[in-house]
Design a protein around this motif. Sequence first.
Motif, mmCIF file in Angstrom:
data_model
loop_
_atom_site.group_PDB
_atom_site.id
_atom_site.type_symbol
_atom_site.label_atom_id
_atom_site.label_comp_id
_atom_site.label_asym_id
_atom_site.label_seq_id
_atom_site.Cartn_x
_atom_site.Cartn_y
_atom_site.Cartn_z
ATOM 1 N N LYS A 92 0.829 -1.207 0.000
ATOM 2 C CA LYS A 92 0.000 0.000 0.000
ATOM 3 C C LYS A 92 0.863 1.256 0.000
ATOM 4 C CE LYS A 92 -4.121 -2.060 2.033
ATOM 5 N NZ LYS A 92 -5.122 -2.027 3.124
ATOM 6 N N GLY A 93 1.982 1.227 0.744
ATOM 7 C CA GLY A 93 2.857 2.386 0.777
ATOM 8 C C GLY A 93 3.401 2.731 -0.586
ATOM 9 N N GLY A 94 3.784 1.710 -1.364
ATOM 10 C CA GLY A 94 4.324 1.952 -2.695
ATOM 11 C C GLY A 94 3.302 2.535 -3.646
ATOM 12 N N MET A 95 2.071 1.999 -3.633
ATOM 13 C CA MET A 95 1.042 2.527 -4.516
ATOM 14 C C MET A 95 0.637 3.935 -4.095
ATOM 15 S SD MET A 95 0.734 0.438 -6.925
ATOM 16 C CE MET A 95 -0.741 0.960 -7.806
ATOM 17 N N PHE A 96 0.645 4.195 -2.782
ATOM 18 C CA PHE A 96 0.344 5.545 -2.314
ATOM 19 C C PHE A 96 1.403 6.537 -2.800
ATOM 20 C CE2 PHE A 96 0.894 8.999 0.685
ATOM 21 C CZ PHE A 96 -0.385 9.518 0.760
ATOM 22 N N ILE A 97 2.668 6.119 -2.755
ATOM 23 C CA ILE A 97 3.748 6.998 -3.204
ATOM 24 C C ILE A 97 3.603 7.321 -4.699
ATOM 25 C CG2 ILE A 97 6.211 6.925 -3.776
ATOM 26 C CD1 ILE A 97 5.576 8.025 -1.038
ATOM 27 N N ALA A 98 3.154 6.341 -5.484
ATOM 28 C CA ALA A 98 2.922 6.605 -6.908
ATOM 29 C C ALA A 98 1.853 7.674 -7.082
ATOM 30 C CB ALA A 98 2.511 5.313 -7.618
ATOM 31 N N LEU A 99 0.775 7.545 -6.318
ATOM 32 C CA LEU A 99 -0.289 8.541 -6.373
ATOM 33 C C LEU A 99 0.232 9.906 -5.934
ATOM 34 C CD1 LEU A 99 -3.929 8.028 -5.180
ATOM 35 C CD2 LEU A 99 -2.687 10.053 -4.447
ATOM 36 N N PRO A 110 7.944 -3.299 -2.688
ATOM 37 C CA PRO A 110 8.974 -2.819 -1.761
ATOM 38 C C PRO A 110 10.376 -2.852 -2.350
ATOM 39 C CG PRO A 110 7.447 -4.266 -0.630
ATOM 40 C CD PRO A 110 7.094 -4.345 -2.085
ATOM 41 N N ALA A 111 11.180 -1.864 -1.959
ATOM 42 C CA ALA A 111 12.585 -1.827 -2.352
ATOM 43 C C ALA A 111 13.327 -3.016 -1.759
ATOM 44 C CB ALA A 111 13.217 -0.523 -1.872
ATOM 45 N N ARG A 112 14.441 -3.394 -2.359
ATOM 46 C CA ARG A 112 15.298 -4.423 -1.773
ATOM 47 C C ARG A 112 15.927 -3.894 -0.477
ATOM 48 N NH1 ARG A 112 12.955 -8.425 -3.151
ATOM 49 N NH2 ARG A 112 11.422 -6.755 -3.168
ATOM 50 N N ALA A 113 16.581 -4.757 0.260
ATOM 51 C CA ALA A 113 17.115 -4.391 1.574
ATOM 52 C C ALA A 113 18.074 -3.205 1.514
ATOM 53 C CB ALA A 113 17.802 -5.592 2.216
ATOM 54 N N ASP A 114 18.825 -3.081 0.410
ATOM 55 C CA ASP A 114 19.758 -1.962 0.270
ATOM 56 C C ASP A 114 19.133 -0.775 -0.451
ATOM 57 O OD1 ASP A 114 19.577 -2.882 -2.320
ATOM 58 O OD2 ASP A 114 21.734 -3.092 -2.645
ATOM 59 N N ILE A 144 8.114 -6.840 -22.106
ATOM 60 C CA ILE A 144 7.773 -5.423 -21.953
ATOM 61 C C ILE A 144 8.726 -4.804 -20.928
ATOM 62 C CG2 ILE A 144 5.967 -3.812 -21.210
ATOM 63 C CD1 ILE A 144 3.957 -6.081 -22.034
ATOM 64 N N PRO A 145 9.317 -3.641 -21.199
ATOM 65 C CA PRO A 145 10.213 -3.016 -20.223
ATOM 66 C C PRO A 145 9.476 -2.722 -18.909
ATOM 67 C CG PRO A 145 10.505 -2.014 -22.382
ATOM 68 C CD PRO A 145 9.294 -2.889 -22.478
ATOM 69 N N VAL A 146 9.974 -3.276 -17.825
ATOM 70 C CA VAL A 146 9.327 -3.118 -16.519
ATOM 71 C C VAL A 146 10.398 -2.960 -15.455
ATOM 72 C CG1 VAL A 146 9.123 -5.645 -16.357
ATOM 73 C CG2 VAL A 146 7.786 -4.205 -14.829
ATOM 74 N N LEU A 147 10.175 -2.031 -14.549
ATOM 75 C CA LEU A 147 11.090 -1.780 -13.437
ATOM 76 C C LEU A 147 10.317 -1.949 -12.148
ATOM 77 C CD1 LEU A 147 14.043 -0.958 -12.902
ATOM 78 C CD2 LEU A 147 13.275 1.426 -12.845
ATOM 79 N N ASP A 148 10.828 -2.785 -11.265
ATOM 80 C CA ASP A 148 10.131 -3.205 -10.050
ATOM 81 C C ASP A 148 10.934 -2.738 -8.826
ATOM 82 O OD1 ASP A 148 8.436 -4.556 -8.294
ATOM 83 O OD2 ASP A 148 8.575 -6.460 -9.356
ATOM 84 N N GLY A 149 10.331 -2.904 -7.645
ATOM 85 C CA GLY A 149 11.030 -2.542 -6.413
ATOM 86 C C GLY A 149 11.123 -1.049 -6.191
ATOM 87 N N LEU A 150 10.214 -0.279 -6.803
ATOM 88 C CA LEU A 150 10.249 1.177 -6.701
ATOM 89 C C LEU A 150 9.548 1.698 -5.453
ATOM 90 C CD1 LEU A 150 9.562 1.921 -10.447
ATOM 91 C CD2 LEU A 150 11.531 2.800 -9.182
ATOM 92 N N GLY A 151 9.037 0.782 -4.635
ATOM 93 C CA GLY A 151 8.305 1.185 -3.447
ATOM 94 C C GLY A 151 9.210 1.585 -2.294
ATOM 95 N N LEU A 152 8.639 1.572 -1.103
ATOM 96 C CA LEU A 152 9.312 2.091 0.083
ATOM 97 C C LEU A 152 10.332 1.111 0.641
ATOM 98 C CD1 LEU A 152 6.192 3.650 1.820
ATOM 99 C CD2 LEU A 152 7.917 4.810 0.436
ATOM 100 N N ARG A 153 11.274 1.647 1.391
ATOM 101 C CA ARG A 153 12.213 0.822 2.154
ATOM 102 C C ARG A 153 11.561 0.437 3.478
ATOM 103 N NH1 ARG A 153 15.770 3.774 3.988
ATOM 104 N NH2 ARG A 153 15.388 5.802 3.025
#
Length: 382
Positions: free
Chosen positions: A120-127, A178-182, A342-351
């Motif tokens: 939810k945090g990641g989708m909220f950040i997109a908004l 969610p972002a990876r640990a780093d 299809i070009p896709v980038l994942d893990g763009l959400g929160l730490r």
Amino acid sequence: MMNIDEQILALPFDNESMLARLREWVECESPSYDGAAVERMMSLAARDMAALGARIEHIPGRQGFGGCVRARMPHAGDDDTPGILIAGHLDTVHAAGVLERLPWRREGGKCYGPGILDMKGGMFIALEALRQLRDAGIAPRLPVTVLFTSDEEIGSPSTRTLIEREAARHRYVLIPEPARADGGLVVGRYAIARFNLRATGTPSHAGSQLGQGRSAIRVMAEKIIELEGLTCADFTFSVGVINGGKWVNCVPMDCVAEALTMAKTHADLERAIAAARALNFEDANASFKVELSATRPVWETRQGTLDMYELASEQAQQLGFSLSPHVSGGGSDGNFIGALGIPVLDGLGLRGSGMHTLHEHIEESSLVERGRLMAGLIARLG
């Protein structure tokens, strides 16, 4: 006049304001198997996207699951131009009532709550990134669509086709899992398969005729040990759900369970599926059956994704932090999209940490960091 990097740096993201609005999302419990609860969460997201001027479409649910929301942002260009899709889920693994055990709280720079990290945090950040761009008068080069989905945590059984078809209409896909640990991003993911397991036995009275029965629970227990024992360097097995028996004084006739396997390549996944099915047996008193229920294909890293990662890395440097690329375990809807090329980038959400547990939390400092990163990508992709 400020350039785009200076404009992104100047966007007034504010932790306190974002947390106050995110709280409503987190406290709206939305377990995957509760279609009505997921629909309530979708209504919150639809309302917030509509407030940005987005054109909202409610997509009815299937198979008893909640529906989805597709929100198209206004754009000066041709709506049919392949653009940017931001895709993610609003269902959670947390059952209704978990909020009592994992209440919203802030402590030591962390904020806790069910589904706050995943995702939810990641989708909220997109908004929030879209809101900031709109308020600053920064127009994305491409049309932007946001797709909120309802059943990712259980393998996307009712939404996979929708996700694939929507992604195919776009040039780029951003996934704020969610972002990876780093803090890094995901540019590829391993394959995942889910299995339904069923053991049957022979019932008898557990007190006076114990020896005449054969326990389905015991059969299941023995087979779980065998199944998890198949874990190796190429694939893993874990059992996360088990149900069996109805009365303690009866040798149980039925027991069911659910298992998950993860593999780095498609060939490894096929070997894992074959190894699981090899555990099937049937005799006069008992049986055990393994059925494949859902899979996520391997998402192999391609150049289009690497180009997106390079753009994100450049944006991060402008914002004062660095990123790293990861090929990750743990599936997402990025598996389906990446497998289509299809070009896709994942893990763009929160730490944060503690996904799927009673200490799930985000790091509050990542709200502004990831919000600006998302805004920069939306503005610069084209």
